[in-house]
Design a protein around this motif. Structure first.
Motif, PDB file in Angstrom:
ATOM      1  N   MET A 162      47.433  37.612  43.092  1.00 44.62           N
ATOM      2  CA  MET A 162      46.400  36.831  43.003  1.00 44.62           C
ATOM      3  C   MET A 162      45.320  37.640  41.996  1.00 44.62           C
ATOM      4  O   MET A 162      44.456  38.242  42.586  1.00 44.62           O
ATOM      5  CB  MET A 162      45.863  36.318  44.046  1.00 44.62           C
ATOM      6  CG  MET A 162      46.818  35.829  45.341  1.00 44.62           C
ATOM      7  SD  MET A 162      47.641  34.287  44.505  1.00 44.62           S
ATOM      8  CE  MET A 162      46.477  32.981  45.068  1.00 44.62           C
ATOM      9  N   SER A 164      42.102  38.595  39.777  1.00 40.58           N
ATOM     10  CA  SER A 164      40.612  38.264  39.243  1.00 40.58           C
ATOM     11  C   SER A 164      40.175  39.079  38.703  1.00 40.58           C
ATOM     12  O   SER A 164      41.007  40.153  38.121  1.00 40.58           O
ATOM     13  CB  SER A 164      40.051  38.138  40.781  1.00 40.58           C
ATOM     14  OG  SER A 164      38.582  37.771  40.753  1.00 40.58           O
ATOM     15  N   SER A 167      39.266  44.069  42.252  1.00 42.65           N
ATOM     16  CA  SER A 167      40.327  44.385  43.081  1.00 42.65           C
ATOM     17  C   SER A 167      39.871  44.619  44.409  1.00 42.65           C
ATOM     18  O   SER A 167      38.917  45.323  44.805  1.00 42.65           O
ATOM     19  CB  SER A 167      41.115  45.465  42.570  1.00 42.65           C
ATOM     20  OG  SER A 167      41.783  45.439  41.359  1.00 42.65           O
ATOM     21  N   VAL A 176      35.739  35.318  42.283  1.00 40.78           N
ATOM     22  CA  VAL A 176      36.572  36.204  43.022  1.00 40.78           C
ATOM     23  C   VAL A 176      36.631  35.819  44.496  1.00 40.78           C
ATOM     24  O   VAL A 176      37.804  36.014  45.318  1.00 40.78           O
ATOM     25  CB  VAL A 176      36.035  37.704  42.819  1.00 40.78           C
ATOM     26  CG1 VAL A 176      34.809  37.901  43.737  1.00 40.78           C
ATOM     27  CG2 VAL A 176      36.926  38.672  43.373  1.00 40.78           C
ATOM     28  N   VAL A 179      39.527  33.395  44.676  1.00 42.42           N
ATOM     29  CA  VAL A 179      40.763  34.021  44.759  1.00 42.42           C
ATOM     30  C   VAL A 179      40.949  34.608  46.067  1.00 42.42           C
ATOM     31  O   VAL A 179      42.384  34.500  46.465  1.00 42.42           O
ATOM     32  CB  VAL A 179      40.936  35.116  43.446  1.00 42.42           C
ATOM     33  CG1 VAL A 179      42.030  35.484  43.622  1.00 42.42           C
ATOM     34  CG2 VAL A 179      40.732  34.182  42.377  1.00 42.42           C
ATOM     35  N   ARG A 180      40.253  35.057  46.809  1.00 42.22           N
ATOM     36  CA  ARG A 180      40.305  35.579  47.965  1.00 42.22           C
ATOM     37  C   ARG A 180      40.585  34.595  49.193  1.00 42.22           C
ATOM     38  O   ARG A 180      41.659  34.958  49.764  1.00 42.22           O
ATOM     39  CB  ARG A 180      39.033  36.374  48.505  1.00 42.22           C
ATOM     40  CG  ARG A 180      39.044  37.171  49.725  1.00 42.22           C
ATOM     41  CD  ARG A 180      37.959  37.867  49.983  1.00 42.22           C
ATOM     42  NE  ARG A 180      37.646  39.103  49.190  1.00 42.22           N
ATOM     43  CZ  ARG A 180      36.896  39.153  48.173  1.00 42.22           C
ATOM     44  NH1 ARG A 180      35.882  38.246  48.221  1.00 42.22           N
ATOM     45  NH2 ARG A 180      36.595  40.266  47.374  1.00 42.22           N
ATOM     46  N   THR A 183      44.379  33.640  48.353  1.00 43.25           N
ATOM     47  CA  THR A 183      45.052  34.826  48.935  1.00 43.25           C
ATOM     48  C   THR A 183      45.560  34.456  50.526  1.00 43.25           C
ATOM     49  O   THR A 183      46.429  34.405  51.173  1.00 43.25           O
ATOM     50  CB  THR A 183      44.724  35.969  48.547  1.00 43.25           C
ATOM     51  OG1 THR A 183      44.540  36.048  47.134  1.00 43.25           O
ATOM     52  CG2 THR A 183      45.867  37.072  49.115  1.00 43.25           C
ATOM     53  N   GLY A 197      45.833  40.189  46.897  1.00 47.07           N
ATOM     54  CA  GLY A 197      44.535  39.724  46.102  1.00 47.07           C
ATOM     55  C   GLY A 197      43.330  39.862  46.838  1.00 47.07           C
ATOM     56  O   GLY A 197      43.326  39.943  47.927  1.00 47.07           O
ATOM     57  N   PRO A 198      42.414  39.362  46.083  1.00 46.86           N
ATOM     58  CA  PRO A 198      42.367  39.488  44.481  1.00 46.86           C
ATOM     59  C   PRO A 198      42.527  40.948  43.950  1.00 46.86           C
ATOM     60  O   PRO A 198      42.238  41.885  44.749  1.00 46.86           O
ATOM     61  CB  PRO A 198      41.086  39.151  44.212  1.00 46.86           C
ATOM     62  CG  PRO A 198      39.829  39.103  45.328  1.00 46.86           C
ATOM     63  CD  PRO A 198      41.071  39.258  46.599  1.00 46.86           C
TER      64      PRO A 198
END
Length: 215
Positions: A162, A164, A167, A176, A179-180, A183, A197-198
């Motif tokens: 995933m 972003s 990291s 971000v 994305v977290r 995930t 991810g992210p």
């Protein structure tokens, strides 16, 4: 001998273009939507599909002169297994007929796209790079799952990153965080799927970078 090819367009123009490019199209079928008898069959079926949207028979017949609509109807009606488009047409021109005619499969609430990148040592699938400009966390999760299903269709064991600009837990911000959340949603709904991810792209693509950024 991998696929049986059908080319759509004016036959004379197609042969001229092939000759100019030095490409052999021997064995390929050529169909001109303007003169094909399939046009009337497709127009009737398209009218039945879209009459509730105000499409009239004349408009349906006109639509079937367009190679994108004609090709999509070939897939829908079983005359072709798939369609290649987009090199000479916009993304919208390519996918609009698919939305109207083929639609999404049952249980799929979001249409998304993937790019299959054939590299020297592996094939990598990127989703979604063409349809959803600003997906929510739930939509991102959906895209990840559908992309992994597409990978399996092509014999690829999916390992999902995933992506972003950050990291792991090293960064914060609305994008971000989304994305977290996505995930975590994928991990919760599909615990069998290898997903993390992210993460930044370099960590996803390069093992040495991953050992440093996301060991």
């Amino acid at each position: 001998d991998i696929v049986d090819i059908t080319l759509l367009g004016v036959e004379e123009d197609i042969h001229t273009a092939a000759a100019q490019l030095g490409v052999s199209i021997e064995g390929a079928d050529i169909i001109d939507p303007l003169t094909s008898p399939l046009r009337h069959e497709f127009a009737d079926h398209y009218f039945e599909m879209r009459m509730h949207k105000g499409i009239v028979p004349d408009s349906a017949r006109d639509a079937m002169t367009d190679v994108s609509y004609f090709g999509t109807m070939m897939v829908q009606e079983g005359y072709a297994d798939g369609m290649v488009s987009g090199a000479a047409h916009t993304t919208a021109h390519t996918i609009r007929p698919a939305f109207q005619i083929i639609k999404t499969m049952p249980g799929c609430e979001l249409a998304s796209s993937v790019f299959i990148m054939c590299l020297e040592d592996r094939a990598v699938i990127y989703g979604d790079c063409a349809i959803n400009p600003n997906p929510t966390a739930g939509e991102l999760a959906n895209i990840a799952v559908r992309s992994s299903e597409t990978a399996r269709m092509f014999g690829i064991d999916p390992k999902v990153a995933m992506l972003s600009y950050s990291s792991g837990k090293s960064g914060a911000g609305e994008d971000v965080d989304r994305v977290r959340q996505a995930t975590e949603k994928v991990q919760e709904l599909h615990p069998d799927l290898k997903v993390d991810g992210p993460m930044q792209y370099d960590a996803a693509a390069d093992l040495n970078v991953a050992e440093t950024k996301m060991p």
